[in-house]
Design a protein around this motif. Structure first.
Motif, PDB file in Angstrom:
ATOM      1  N   TRP A  18       0.815  -1.226   0.000  1.00 46.39           N
ATOM      2  CA  TRP A  18       0.000   0.000   0.000  1.00 46.39           C
ATOM      3  C   TRP A  18       0.844   1.269   0.000  1.00 46.39           C
ATOM      4  CZ3 TRP A  18      -4.909   0.275  -1.228  1.00 46.39           C
ATOM      5  CH2 TRP A  18      -5.748  -0.816  -0.986  1.00 46.39           C
TER       6      TRP A  18
ATOM      7  N   LEU B 133      -2.481   1.644  10.062  1.00 47.25           N
ATOM      8  CA  LEU B 133      -2.322   0.204  10.340  1.00 47.25           C
ATOM      9  C   LEU B 133      -1.971  -0.614   9.102  1.00 47.25           C
ATOM     10  CD1 LEU B 133      -5.099  -0.817  12.901  1.00 47.25           C
ATOM     11  CD2 LEU B 133      -2.627  -0.706  13.248  1.00 47.25           C
ATOM     12  N   MET B 134      -2.512  -0.218   7.936  1.00 48.72           N
ATOM     13  CA  MET B 134      -2.208  -0.988   6.721  1.00 48.72           C
ATOM     14  C   MET B 134      -0.804  -0.698   6.227  1.00 48.72           C
ATOM     15  SD  MET B 134      -5.822  -0.941   4.821  1.00 48.72           S
ATOM     16  CE  MET B 134      -5.313  -0.228   3.286  1.00 48.72           C
TER      17      MET B 134
ATOM     18  N   HIS C 243       2.736  -3.759  13.878  1.00 46.05           N
ATOM     19  CA  HIS C 243       1.319  -3.734  13.530  1.00 46.05           C
ATOM     20  C   HIS C 243       0.476  -4.410  14.611  1.00 46.05           C
ATOM     21  CE1 HIS C 243      -2.194  -5.798  11.737  1.00 46.05           C
ATOM     22  NE2 HIS C 243      -2.443  -4.575  11.319  1.00 46.05           N
TER      23      HIS C 243
ATOM     24  N   ARG D 215      -2.314  -2.455  16.671  1.00 44.73           N
ATOM     25  CA  ARG D 215      -3.699  -2.852  16.388  1.00 44.73           C
ATOM     26  C   ARG D 215      -4.400  -3.256  17.680  1.00 44.73           C
ATOM     27  NH1 ARG D 215      -6.976  -5.311  11.694  1.00 44.73           N
ATOM     28  NH2 ARG D 215      -8.442  -6.591  12.808  1.00 44.73           N
TER      29      ARG D 215
ATOM     30  N   THR E 135     -15.288   3.801   1.904  1.00 49.09           N
ATOM     31  CA  THR E 135     -15.809   2.424   1.894  1.00 49.09           C
ATOM     32  C   THR E 135     -17.284   2.414   2.308  1.00 49.09           C
ATOM     33  OG1 THR E 135     -14.850   2.212   4.097  1.00 49.09           O
ATOM     34  CG2 THR E 135     -13.611   1.221   2.288  1.00 49.09           C
TER      35      THR E 135
ATOM     36  N   SER F 144     -20.369   1.508  -0.213  1.00 44.02           N
ATOM     37  CA  SER F 144     -21.233   0.350   0.026  1.00 44.02           C
ATOM     38  C   SER F 144     -22.676   0.765   0.303  1.00 44.02           C
ATOM     39  CB  SER F 144     -20.680  -0.523   1.165  1.00 44.02           C
ATOM     40  OG  SER F 144     -20.466   0.242   2.315  1.00 44.02           O
TER      41      SER F 144
ATOM     42  N   MET G 264      -6.257  -5.857  -3.546  1.00 52.23           N
ATOM     43  CA  MET G 264      -5.342  -5.466  -2.454  1.00 52.23           C
ATOM     44  C   MET G 264      -3.910  -5.757  -2.854  1.00 52.23           C
ATOM     45  SD  MET G 264      -7.388  -6.869   0.845  1.00 52.23           S
ATOM     46  CE  MET G 264      -9.101  -7.206   0.537  1.00 52.23           C
TER      47      MET G 264
ATOM     48  N   ARG H 143       0.239  -6.167  -2.238  1.00 56.85           N
ATOM     49  CA  ARG H 143       1.264  -6.564  -1.265  1.00 56.85           C
ATOM     50  C   ARG H 143       2.598  -6.644  -1.985  1.00 56.85           C
ATOM     51  NH1 ARG H 143      -2.688  -5.948   1.690  1.00 56.85           N
ATOM     52  NH2 ARG H 143      -3.424  -7.371   3.288  1.00 56.85           N
TER      53      ARG H 143
ATOM     54  N   PRO I 197     -14.580  -9.061   1.400  1.00 54.30           N
ATOM     55  CA  PRO I 197     -14.651  -7.604   1.208  1.00 54.30           C
ATOM     56  C   PRO I 197     -13.919  -6.842   2.305  1.00 54.30           C
ATOM     57  CG  PRO I 197     -16.720  -8.431   2.057  1.00 54.30           C
ATOM     58  CD  PRO I 197     -15.895  -9.628   1.724  1.00 54.30           C
TER      59      PRO I 197
ATOM     60  N   HIS J 282      -4.514  -8.110   8.918  1.00 55.80           N
ATOM     61  CA  HIS J 282      -4.937  -6.765   8.506  1.00 55.80           C
ATOM     62  C   HIS J 282      -6.434  -6.673   8.224  1.00 55.80           C
ATOM     63  CE1 HIS J 282      -1.083  -4.660   8.233  1.00 55.80           C
ATOM     64  NE2 HIS J 282      -0.579  -5.837   7.882  1.00 55.80           N
TER      65      HIS J 282
ATOM     66  N   CYS K 157     -10.176  -5.805   8.186  1.00 60.79           N
ATOM     67  CA  CYS K 157     -10.754  -4.509   8.540  1.00 60.79           C
ATOM     68  C   CYS K 157     -11.058  -4.400  10.040  1.00 60.79           C
ATOM     69  CB  CYS K 157     -12.042  -4.295   7.746  1.00 60.79           C
ATOM     70  SG  CYS K 157     -12.835  -2.733   8.120  1.00 60.79           S
TER      71      CYS K 157
END
Ligand code: HEM
Length: 470
Positions: free
Chosen positions: A103, A115-116, A123, A127, A279, A283, A349, A351, A410, A416, A418
Protein backbone atom coordinates in the motif's frame (compact mmCIF):
# COMPACT_ATOMS: atom_id res chain seq x y z
CA UNK A 1 19.44 -18.84 -4.08
CA UNK A 2 19.01 -20.23 -0.55
CA UNK A 3 15.89 -22.31 -0.13
CA UNK A 4 14.28 -23.35 3.09
CA UNK A 5 11.97 -26.34 2.81
CA UNK A 6 8.62 -25.81 4.53
CA UNK A 7 6.64 -28.95 3.77
CA UNK A 8 3.34 -27.77 5.24
CA UNK A 9 3.09 -24.71 3.04
CA UNK A 10 3.50 -23.78 -0.61
CA UNK A 11 6.28 -21.41 0.41
CA UNK A 12 9.79 -22.57 -0.38
CA UNK A 13 12.33 -19.83 -0.08
CA UNK A 14 13.50 -17.00 2.12
CA UNK A 15 15.78 -14.34 0.65
CA UNK A 16 16.14 -10.66 -0.23
CA UNK A 17 15.20 -9.26 -3.63
CA UNK A 18 17.99 -9.77 -6.22
CA UNK A 19 20.47 -6.89 -6.15
CA UNK A 20 20.19 -6.03 -9.85
CA UNK A 21 16.54 -4.94 -9.46
CA UNK A 22 16.11 -1.20 -9.96
CA UNK A 23 14.34 0.42 -6.96
CA UNK A 24 13.76 -3.09 -5.65
CA UNK A 25 11.43 -3.87 -8.58
CA UNK A 26 11.64 -6.96 -10.80
CA UNK A 27 12.85 -6.82 -14.39
CA UNK A 28 10.87 -8.50 -17.19
CA UNK A 29 13.43 -11.32 -17.31
CA UNK A 30 12.89 -12.15 -13.61
CA UNK A 31 9.22 -12.92 -14.29
CA UNK A 32 9.46 -14.21 -17.87
CA UNK A 33 8.58 -17.76 -16.74
CA UNK A 34 5.15 -16.49 -15.63
CA UNK A 35 2.59 -16.00 -18.43
CA UNK A 36 1.41 -12.47 -19.06
CA UNK A 37 2.13 -9.36 -21.08
CA UNK A 38 3.95 -6.03 -20.93
CA UNK A 39 1.21 -3.96 -22.60
CA UNK A 40 2.10 -0.75 -24.43
CA UNK A 41 5.61 0.76 -24.34
CA UNK A 42 6.27 2.90 -21.25
CA UNK A 43 2.74 2.83 -19.77
CA UNK A 44 2.27 -0.94 -19.92
CA UNK A 45 -1.31 -1.94 -19.17
CA UNK A 46 -2.05 1.03 -16.88
CA UNK A 47 -4.71 2.65 -19.07
CA UNK A 48 -6.40 -0.63 -19.98
CA UNK A 49 -6.62 -1.49 -16.29
CA UNK A 50 -7.97 1.92 -15.31
CA UNK A 51 -10.53 1.98 -18.14
CA UNK A 52 -12.15 -1.30 -17.12
CA UNK A 53 -10.26 -3.25 -14.46
CA UNK A 54 -12.82 -6.08 -14.32
CA UNK A 55 -12.81 -6.73 -18.06
CA UNK A 56 -9.01 -6.55 -17.99
CA UNK A 57 -8.74 -9.17 -15.22
CA UNK A 58 -11.28 -11.41 -16.96
CA UNK A 59 -9.30 -11.30 -20.21
CA UNK A 60 -5.99 -11.92 -18.45
CA UNK A 61 -7.35 -14.92 -16.50
CA UNK A 62 -8.96 -16.38 -19.64
CA UNK A 63 -5.74 -15.90 -21.63
CA UNK A 64 -3.02 -16.69 -19.09
CA UNK A 65 -4.64 -18.42 -16.12
CA UNK A 66 -4.97 -17.43 -12.47
CA UNK A 67 -1.37 -16.37 -11.98
CA UNK A 68 -0.18 -13.83 -14.50
CA UNK A 69 2.33 -11.02 -14.79
CA UNK A 70 1.57 -7.56 -16.07
CA UNK A 71 3.16 -4.13 -16.22
CA UNK A 72 1.25 -1.16 -14.85
CA UNK A 73 1.85 1.98 -12.76
CA UNK A 74 5.53 1.97 -13.65
CA UNK A 75 6.53 -1.61 -12.89
CA UNK A 76 5.93 -5.33 -13.17
CA UNK A 77 3.65 -7.16 -10.80
CA UNK A 78 2.08 -10.58 -10.46
CA UNK A 79 -1.67 -11.04 -10.05
CA UNK A 80 -2.93 -14.10 -8.17
CA UNK A 81 -6.62 -14.68 -8.58
CA UNK A 82 -9.09 -16.92 -6.68
CA UNK A 83 -9.93 -18.00 -3.13
CA UNK A 84 -6.67 -19.97 -2.63
CA UNK A 85 -4.64 -16.93 -3.60
CA UNK A 86 -6.71 -14.77 -1.22
CA UNK A 87 -6.04 -17.20 1.59
CA UNK A 88 -2.31 -17.41 0.94
CA UNK A 89 -1.89 -13.62 0.80
CA UNK A 90 -4.36 -12.48 3.46
CA UNK A 91 -3.82 -15.18 6.06
CA UNK A 92 -0.10 -14.77 5.39
CA UNK A 93 0.81 -17.74 7.55
CA UNK A 94 4.49 -17.60 6.66
CA UNK A 95 4.81 -13.80 6.79
CA UNK A 96 5.71 -13.62 3.13
CA UNK A 97 3.65 -10.57 2.21
CA UNK A 98 4.14 -6.99 3.30
CA UNK A 99 1.07 -4.76 3.42
CA UNK A 100 3.28 -1.75 4.18
CA UNK A 101 5.21 -2.19 0.95
CA UNK A 102 2.08 -3.02 -1.04
CA UNK A 103 0.00 0.00 0.00
CA UNK A 104 2.98 2.31 0.60
CA UNK A 105 3.30 3.66 -2.97
CA UNK A 106 -0.41 4.66 -2.93
CA UNK A 107 -0.93 5.88 0.62
CA UNK A 108 2.38 6.70 2.22
CA UNK A 109 2.51 10.40 1.30
CA UNK A 110 -0.85 11.36 2.80
CA UNK A 111 -1.63 8.58 5.28
CA UNK A 112 1.75 7.31 6.52
CA UNK A 113 2.06 4.77 9.35
CA UNK A 114 -1.63 3.83 9.41
CA UNK A 115 -2.32 0.20 10.34
CA UNK A 116 -2.21 -0.99 6.72
CA UNK A 117 1.19 0.72 6.40
CA UNK A 118 2.94 -1.21 9.13
CA UNK A 119 3.66 -4.93 9.35
CA UNK A 120 4.08 -7.81 11.76
CA UNK A 121 5.08 -7.02 15.40
CA UNK A 122 4.68 -3.24 15.23
CA UNK A 123 1.32 -3.73 13.53
CA UNK A 124 0.15 -6.37 16.05
CA UNK A 125 1.00 -4.19 19.05
CA UNK A 126 -0.63 -1.02 17.69
CA UNK A 127 -3.70 -2.85 16.39
CA UNK A 128 -4.27 -4.38 19.79
CA UNK A 129 -3.97 -0.94 21.44
CA UNK A 130 -6.43 0.63 18.99
CA UNK A 131 -8.93 -2.23 19.31
CA UNK A 132 -10.09 -0.68 22.57
CA UNK A 133 -12.12 1.80 20.50
CA UNK A 134 -14.24 -1.07 19.09
CA UNK A 135 -15.23 -2.72 22.38
CA UNK A 136 -18.97 -2.93 23.24
CA UNK A 137 -19.08 0.18 25.48
CA UNK A 138 -17.65 2.66 22.95
CA UNK A 139 -19.63 0.92 20.18
CA UNK A 140 -22.84 1.49 22.14
CA UNK A 141 -21.89 5.16 22.40
CA UNK A 142 -21.28 5.46 18.63
CA UNK A 143 -24.60 3.74 17.92
CA UNK A 144 -26.40 6.51 19.83
CA UNK A 145 -24.61 9.21 17.80
CA UNK A 146 -25.34 7.36 14.54
CA UNK A 147 -29.03 6.90 15.34
CA UNK A 148 -29.44 10.62 16.13
CA UNK A 149 -27.43 11.97 13.20
CA UNK A 150 -28.89 9.60 10.61
CA UNK A 151 -32.51 10.16 11.70
CA UNK A 152 -32.06 13.94 11.55
CA UNK A 153 -30.71 13.86 8.00
CA UNK A 154 -32.75 11.04 6.44
CA UNK A 155 -35.98 12.79 7.53
CA UNK A 156 -35.12 15.48 4.92
CA UNK A 157 -34.61 13.07 2.02
CA UNK A 158 -38.15 12.74 0.67
CA UNK A 159 -38.39 13.05 -3.14
CA UNK A 160 -35.81 12.95 -5.93
CA UNK A 161 -32.17 13.08 -4.91
CA UNK A 162 -28.60 12.21 -5.82
CA UNK A 163 -27.81 9.64 -3.18
CA UNK A 164 -24.02 9.35 -3.38
CA UNK A 165 -23.12 12.99 -2.56
CA UNK A 166 -25.76 13.02 0.20
CA UNK A 167 -24.44 9.90 1.94
CA UNK A 168 -20.84 11.09 1.49
CA UNK A 169 -21.64 14.32 3.35
CA UNK A 170 -23.65 12.51 6.01
CA UNK A 171 -20.82 10.00 6.58
CA UNK A 172 -18.37 12.90 7.03
CA UNK A 173 -20.66 14.62 9.52
CA UNK A 174 -21.25 11.39 11.43
CA UNK A 175 -17.50 10.82 11.59
CA UNK A 176 -16.98 14.28 13.13
CA UNK A 177 -19.37 13.25 15.88
CA UNK A 178 -18.52 9.60 16.62
CA UNK A 179 -14.87 9.54 15.47
CA UNK A 180 -13.68 12.95 16.65
CA UNK A 181 -16.29 13.89 19.25
CA UNK A 182 -16.97 17.34 17.80
CA UNK A 183 -20.44 18.69 16.93
CA UNK A 184 -21.54 19.28 13.35
CA UNK A 185 -20.68 22.87 12.39
CA UNK A 186 -17.85 25.15 11.19
CA UNK A 187 -15.02 23.32 13.01
CA UNK A 188 -16.16 19.96 11.66
CA UNK A 189 -16.53 21.48 8.17
CA UNK A 190 -12.92 22.70 8.20
CA UNK A 191 -11.64 19.29 9.22
CA UNK A 192 -13.84 17.59 6.64
CA UNK A 193 -12.46 19.82 3.88
CA UNK A 194 -8.85 19.08 4.88
CA UNK A 195 -9.65 15.38 5.04
CA UNK A 196 -11.40 15.25 1.64
CA UNK A 197 -8.39 17.05 0.08
CA UNK A 198 -6.10 14.38 1.55
CA UNK A 199 -8.22 11.52 0.20
CA UNK A 200 -8.40 13.07 -3.28
CA UNK A 201 -4.65 13.65 -3.34
CA UNK A 202 -3.91 10.04 -2.37
CA UNK A 203 -5.13 8.88 -5.80
CA UNK A 204 -4.06 11.96 -7.81
CA UNK A 205 -1.91 11.19 -10.87
CA UNK A 206 0.59 14.01 -10.09
CA UNK A 207 2.55 12.73 -7.08
CA UNK A 208 4.49 15.94 -6.29
CA UNK A 209 2.85 18.87 -4.47
CA UNK A 210 3.24 21.44 -7.26
CA UNK A 211 1.19 24.64 -6.87
CA UNK A 212 -2.52 24.27 -7.73
CA UNK A 213 -2.39 20.46 -7.89
CA UNK A 214 -4.58 18.08 -5.93
CA UNK A 215 -1.40 16.82 -4.28
CA UNK A 216 -0.61 20.31 -2.98
CA UNK A 217 -4.13 20.65 -1.55
CA UNK A 218 -3.74 17.21 0.00
CA UNK A 219 -0.39 18.03 1.58
CA UNK A 220 -1.82 21.29 2.98
CA UNK A 221 -4.84 19.35 4.24
CA UNK A 222 -2.55 16.90 5.99
CA UNK A 223 -0.61 19.74 7.65
CA UNK A 224 -3.89 21.18 9.02
CA UNK A 225 -5.10 17.78 10.16
CA UNK A 226 -1.81 16.90 11.87
CA UNK A 227 -1.77 20.20 13.74
CA UNK A 228 -5.39 19.79 14.86
CA UNK A 229 -5.06 16.16 15.93
CA UNK A 230 -1.73 16.75 17.72
CA UNK A 231 -3.17 19.61 19.79
CA UNK A 232 -6.31 17.60 20.53
CA UNK A 233 -4.41 14.43 21.51
CA UNK A 234 -2.51 16.41 24.11
CA UNK A 235 -5.66 18.14 25.37
CA UNK A 236 -7.64 14.92 25.66
CA UNK A 237 -4.77 13.26 27.52
CA UNK A 238 -4.59 16.17 29.95
CA UNK A 239 -8.33 16.65 30.50
CA UNK A 240 -9.56 13.08 29.92
CA UNK A 241 -11.35 12.56 26.65
CA UNK A 242 -14.89 11.69 25.75
CA UNK A 243 -16.20 8.41 24.41
CA UNK A 244 -15.50 9.17 20.76
CA UNK A 245 -13.00 7.03 18.82
CA UNK A 246 -10.25 9.64 18.81
CA UNK A 247 -10.37 10.05 22.59
CA UNK A 248 -10.08 6.24 22.88
CA UNK A 249 -7.02 6.28 20.62
CA UNK A 250 -5.46 9.22 22.49
CA UNK A 251 -5.50 7.29 25.75
CA UNK A 252 -4.89 3.78 24.32
CA UNK A 253 -1.93 1.91 25.79
CA UNK A 254 0.38 -0.75 24.41
CA UNK A 255 0.96 -4.12 26.09
CA UNK A 256 3.72 -2.62 28.28
CA UNK A 257 1.30 0.04 29.55
CA UNK A 258 2.87 2.92 27.60
CA UNK A 259 0.73 5.43 25.73
CA UNK A 260 1.12 5.48 21.96
CA UNK A 261 3.43 8.35 20.85
CA UNK A 262 1.37 11.44 19.91
CA UNK A 263 2.47 11.42 16.26
CA UNK A 264 1.37 7.79 15.97
CA UNK A 265 -2.06 8.54 17.45
CA UNK A 266 -2.38 11.31 14.85
CA UNK A 267 -1.39 9.03 11.97
CA UNK A 268 -3.62 6.16 13.13
CA UNK A 269 -6.58 8.49 13.48
CA UNK A 270 -6.30 10.12 10.06
CA UNK A 271 -5.71 6.73 8.45
CA UNK A 272 -8.78 5.29 10.15
CA UNK A 273 -10.95 8.15 8.93
CA UNK A 274 -9.73 7.46 5.40
CA UNK A 275 -10.31 3.71 5.72
CA UNK A 276 -13.87 4.30 6.92
CA UNK A 277 -15.06 7.13 4.74
CA UNK A 278 -15.17 6.08 1.08
CA UNK A 279 -15.81 2.42 1.89
CA UNK A 280 -19.01 3.22 3.79
CA UNK A 281 -20.05 5.79 1.17
CA UNK A 282 -19.51 3.29 -1.64
CA UNK A 283 -21.23 0.35 0.03
CA UNK A 284 -24.25 2.38 1.20
CA UNK A 285 -24.67 3.73 -2.35
CA UNK A 286 -24.42 0.25 -3.87
CA UNK A 287 -26.93 -1.13 -1.38
CA UNK A 288 -29.49 1.60 -2.14
CA UNK A 289 -29.10 0.87 -5.85
CA UNK A 290 -29.43 -2.90 -5.43
CA UNK A 291 -32.48 -2.53 -3.16
CA UNK A 292 -34.08 -0.13 -5.65
CA UNK A 293 -33.59 -2.79 -8.32
CA UNK A 294 -34.91 -5.55 -6.04
CA UNK A 295 -38.06 -4.12 -4.36
CA UNK A 296 -39.01 -7.53 -2.95
CA UNK A 297 -35.86 -7.28 -0.78
CA UNK A 298 -36.82 -3.78 0.37
CA UNK A 299 -40.09 -5.23 1.62
CA UNK A 300 -38.39 -8.13 3.43
CA UNK A 301 -35.87 -5.85 5.13
CA UNK A 302 -38.56 -3.33 6.09
CA UNK A 303 -40.62 -6.09 7.69
CA UNK A 304 -37.61 -7.32 9.67
CA UNK A 305 -36.68 -3.78 10.79
CA UNK A 306 -40.23 -2.96 11.95
CA UNK A 307 -40.39 -6.26 13.85
CA UNK A 308 -37.10 -5.46 15.63
CA UNK A 309 -37.63 -1.74 16.41
CA UNK A 310 -41.37 -1.96 17.08
CA UNK A 311 -42.17 0.39 14.17
CA UNK A 312 -42.78 4.16 14.33
CA UNK A 313 -43.33 5.86 17.72
CA UNK A 314 -46.48 7.79 18.74
CA UNK A 315 -45.53 10.78 16.57
CA UNK A 316 -45.00 8.55 13.51
CA UNK A 317 -41.18 8.80 13.62
CA UNK A 318 -39.14 5.59 13.14
CA UNK A 319 -37.66 4.38 16.42
CA UNK A 320 -33.88 4.18 16.87
CA UNK A 321 -32.25 0.75 16.61
CA UNK A 322 -30.97 -0.27 20.04
CA UNK A 323 -27.35 -1.37 20.09
CA UNK A 324 -28.48 -4.67 21.64
CA UNK A 325 -30.90 -5.26 18.75
CA UNK A 326 -28.44 -4.80 15.90
CA UNK A 327 -27.64 -8.53 15.78
CA UNK A 328 -31.34 -9.28 15.23
CA UNK A 329 -31.29 -7.56 11.84
CA UNK A 330 -30.15 -10.78 10.15
CA UNK A 331 -31.67 -10.29 6.71
CA UNK A 332 -30.40 -6.73 6.58
CA UNK A 333 -26.92 -8.02 7.36
CA UNK A 334 -27.20 -10.69 4.66
CA UNK A 335 -28.33 -8.08 2.12
CA UNK A 336 -25.33 -5.92 3.06
CA UNK A 337 -22.99 -8.89 2.67
CA UNK A 338 -24.46 -9.60 -0.76
CA UNK A 339 -23.94 -5.92 -1.66
CA UNK A 340 -20.27 -6.21 -0.63
CA UNK A 341 -19.95 -9.33 -2.78
CA UNK A 342 -21.59 -7.67 -5.74
CA UNK A 343 -19.66 -4.39 -5.58
CA UNK A 344 -16.70 -4.71 -3.17
CA UNK A 345 -15.57 -1.21 -2.09
CA UNK A 346 -11.92 -2.34 -2.06
CA UNK A 347 -11.79 -4.40 -5.27
CA UNK A 348 -8.15 -5.49 -5.02
CA UNK A 349 -5.34 -5.47 -2.45
CA UNK A 350 -1.65 -4.94 -3.10
CA UNK A 351 1.26 -6.56 -1.27
CA UNK A 352 4.97 -7.10 -1.84
CA UNK A 353 6.57 -10.51 -1.37
CA UNK A 354 9.35 -10.36 1.22
CA UNK A 355 10.37 -13.94 0.47
CA UNK A 356 10.16 -15.95 -2.72
CA UNK A 357 7.40 -18.53 -2.89
CA UNK A 358 5.64 -21.01 -5.15
CA UNK A 359 2.02 -20.60 -6.16
CA UNK A 360 -0.04 -22.22 -8.89
CA UNK A 361 3.11 -23.99 -10.15
CA UNK A 362 5.15 -20.78 -10.50
CA UNK A 363 8.16 -19.53 -8.60
CA UNK A 364 7.59 -15.90 -7.60
CA UNK A 365 10.79 -14.15 -6.52
CA UNK A 366 11.21 -12.13 -3.33
CA UNK A 367 10.54 -8.44 -3.90
CA UNK A 368 7.74 -8.97 -6.45
CA UNK A 369 4.70 -6.70 -6.04
CA UNK A 370 1.68 -9.02 -5.97
CA UNK A 371 -2.04 -8.35 -5.97
CA UNK A 372 -5.21 -10.29 -5.25
CA UNK A 373 -8.51 -9.51 -6.92
CA UNK A 374 -11.72 -9.60 -4.89
CA UNK A 375 -14.03 -8.57 -7.67
CA UNK A 376 -13.06 -11.56 -9.80
CA UNK A 377 -13.41 -14.03 -6.91
CA UNK A 378 -16.74 -12.51 -5.86
CA UNK A 379 -18.13 -13.13 -9.36
CA UNK A 380 -16.57 -16.48 -10.19
CA UNK A 381 -18.98 -19.32 -11.00
CA UNK A 382 -16.62 -21.60 -9.15
CA UNK A 383 -17.94 -20.18 -5.86
CA UNK A 384 -21.27 -18.55 -6.73
CA UNK A 385 -24.32 -19.75 -8.71
CA UNK A 386 -25.61 -17.11 -11.04
CA UNK A 387 -23.05 -14.57 -9.73
CA UNK A 388 -24.59 -11.50 -11.37
CA UNK A 389 -27.93 -11.96 -9.57
CA UNK A 390 -28.55 -10.16 -6.25
CA UNK A 391 -29.41 -12.86 -3.72
CA UNK A 392 -28.82 -12.23 0.01
CA UNK A 393 -29.77 -15.88 0.71
CA UNK A 394 -26.22 -16.81 -0.29
CA UNK A 395 -25.29 -15.73 3.21
CA UNK A 396 -27.36 -18.15 5.30
CA UNK A 397 -25.05 -19.86 7.84
CA UNK A 398 -25.24 -23.19 5.93
CA UNK A 399 -24.31 -21.64 2.61
CA UNK A 400 -21.44 -19.73 4.19
CA UNK A 401 -20.13 -22.89 5.83
CA UNK A 402 -20.19 -24.81 2.55
CA UNK A 403 -18.12 -22.19 0.69
CA UNK A 404 -14.37 -21.56 0.59
CA UNK A 405 -13.64 -19.23 3.51
CA UNK A 406 -11.72 -16.84 1.28
CA UNK A 407 -14.26 -16.70 -1.58
CA UNK A 408 -15.86 -13.64 0.10
CA UNK A 409 -13.33 -11.19 1.48
CA UNK A 410 -14.65 -7.60 1.21
CA UNK A 411 -13.03 -6.82 4.57
CA UNK A 412 -9.78 -8.64 3.77
CA UNK A 413 -8.62 -11.32 6.20
CA UNK A 414 -5.81 -12.32 8.56
CA UNK A 415 -3.84 -9.78 10.57
CA UNK A 416 -4.94 -6.76 8.51
CA UNK A 417 -8.63 -7.64 8.35
CA UNK A 418 -10.75 -4.51 8.54
CA UNK A 419 -10.72 -3.19 12.10
CA UNK A 420 -13.93 -1.23 11.55
CA UNK A 421 -16.15 -3.92 10.05
CA UNK A 422 -18.57 -4.00 12.98
CA UNK A 423 -18.81 -0.24 12.82
CA UNK A 424 -19.63 -0.55 9.11
CA UNK A 425 -22.38 -3.12 9.80
CA UNK A 426 -23.76 -0.85 12.51
CA UNK A 427 -23.85 2.31 10.40
CA UNK A 428 -25.44 0.52 7.44
CA UNK A 429 -28.09 -1.19 9.59
CA UNK A 430 -29.06 2.09 11.27
CA UNK A 431 -29.12 3.85 7.89
CA UNK A 432 -31.33 1.17 6.33
CA UNK A 433 -33.64 1.19 9.36
CA UNK A 434 -34.18 4.95 8.99
CA UNK A 435 -34.58 4.89 5.21
CA UNK A 436 -36.77 1.80 4.81
CA UNK A 437 -39.17 2.71 7.63
CA UNK A 438 -39.80 6.09 5.99
CA UNK A 439 -39.49 5.54 2.26
CA UNK A 440 -39.79 3.24 -0.70
CA UNK A 441 -36.59 3.48 -2.76
CA UNK A 442 -37.43 3.94 -6.44
CA UNK A 443 -35.35 4.31 -9.61
CA UNK A 444 -36.62 4.86 -13.13
CA UNK A 445 -37.48 1.79 -15.19
CA UNK A 446 -34.32 0.48 -16.88
CA UNK A 447 -32.01 2.83 -14.92
CA UNK A 448 -28.50 1.40 -14.91
CA UNK A 449 -25.86 4.06 -14.20
CA UNK A 450 -22.24 3.78 -15.29
CA UNK A 451 -19.99 2.87 -12.35
CA UNK A 452 -16.55 4.29 -11.85
CA UNK A 453 -14.73 1.08 -10.88
CA UNK A 454 -11.54 2.52 -9.40
CA UNK A 455 -10.16 3.37 -6.85
CA UNK A 456 -13.50 3.04 -5.00
CA UNK A 457 -16.61 2.05 -6.94
CA UNK A 458 -19.27 4.71 -7.31
CA UNK A 459 -21.98 5.61 -9.84
CA UNK A 460 -20.68 8.34 -12.14
CA UNK A 461 -23.99 10.26 -12.04
CA UNK A 462 -24.22 10.24 -8.22
CA UNK A 463 -27.15 7.74 -8.25
CA UNK A 464 -30.53 9.26 -9.11
CA UNK A 465 -33.14 7.86 -6.75
CA UNK A 466 -36.56 8.82 -5.49
CA UNK A 467 -37.44 8.32 -1.81
CA UNK A 468 -41.23 7.91 -1.88
CA UNK A 469 -42.85 8.49 1.52
CA UNK A 470 -44.61 5.41 2.85
C1 HEM B 1 -18.06 -1.38 4.07
C2 HEM B 1 -17.12 -0.75 4.68
C3 HEM B 1 -15.68 -1.19 4.70
C4 HEM B 1 -14.99 -2.03 3.88
C5 HEM B 1 -15.51 -2.79 2.68
C6 HEM B 1 -13.63 -2.10 4.38
C7 HEM B 1 -12.63 -2.86 3.80
C8 HEM B 1 -11.36 -3.01 4.34
C9 HEM B 1 -10.35 -3.87 3.81
C10 HEM B 1 -10.49 -4.73 2.58
C11 HEM B 1 -9.26 -3.77 4.61
C12 HEM B 1 -7.96 -4.55 4.50
C13 HEM B 1 -7.07 -4.08 3.38
C14 HEM B 1 -5.86 -4.97 3.21
O1 HEM B 1 -5.66 -5.93 3.94
O2 HEM B 1 -5.09 -4.66 2.30
C15 HEM B 1 -9.58 -2.80 5.65
C16 HEM B 1 -8.72 -2.42 6.63
C17 HEM B 1 -9.03 -1.47 7.58
N1 HEM B 1 -10.25 -0.86 7.79
FE1 HEM B 1 -11.91 -1.16 6.70
N2 HEM B 1 -13.53 -1.29 5.47
C18 HEM B 1 -14.75 -0.73 5.72
C19 HEM B 1 -15.08 0.13 6.74
C20 HEM B 1 -14.22 0.54 7.73
C21 HEM B 1 -14.59 1.40 8.83
C22 HEM B 1 -15.99 1.94 9.08
C23 HEM B 1 -13.46 1.60 9.57
C24 HEM B 1 -13.29 2.37 10.85
C25 HEM B 1 -14.25 2.71 11.65
C26 HEM B 1 -12.39 0.85 8.94
C27 HEM B 1 -11.10 0.80 9.40
C28 HEM B 1 -10.12 -0.01 8.85
C29 HEM B 1 -8.76 -0.07 9.37
C30 HEM B 1 -8.22 0.71 10.56
C31 HEM B 1 -8.08 -0.99 8.57
C32 HEM B 1 -6.63 -1.41 8.70
C33 HEM B 1 -6.55 -2.69 9.52
C34 HEM B 1 -5.14 -3.23 9.64
O3 HEM B 1 -4.33 -3.02 8.74
O4 HEM B 1 -4.90 -3.87 10.66
N3 HEM B 1 -12.89 0.23 7.82
N4 HEM B 1 -10.88 -2.37 5.47
Amino acid sequence: MATLAQPESPVTAVEAAPKHWKDGNPEASDLSHIPGEAGWPLVGNTFKMLADPHAFTRRMVETYGRVYRTRAFGGWNVAMVGAEANELVLFNKDKIFSSEQGWGPVLDQLFPRGLMLIDFDHHRIDRRALSIAFKPEPMRHYSGALNRGIAREVAKWEGDMLFQPAIKQLTLDLAADSFLGIPWGPEADKINTAFVDMVQASVAPVRVPLPFTKMKKGVDGRAYMVEYLTKETERRRAEGGGQDMFSQFATATREDGSLLPVDEVVDHMSFLMMAAHDTITSSATSMIFLLAKNPEWQAKLREEIVAVTGGPDGSGEPRAVDYADLAKLELTEMAFKETLRFIPPVPSMPRRALKSFEFGGYHIPAGTPVGINLYWTHHSEEYWDDPFTFDPMRFTPDKVKARHKYAWVPFGGGAHMCLGLHFAYMQIKILMAQILQRYEIVVEEGYDPDWQPWPIPQPKDGLQVKFRKI
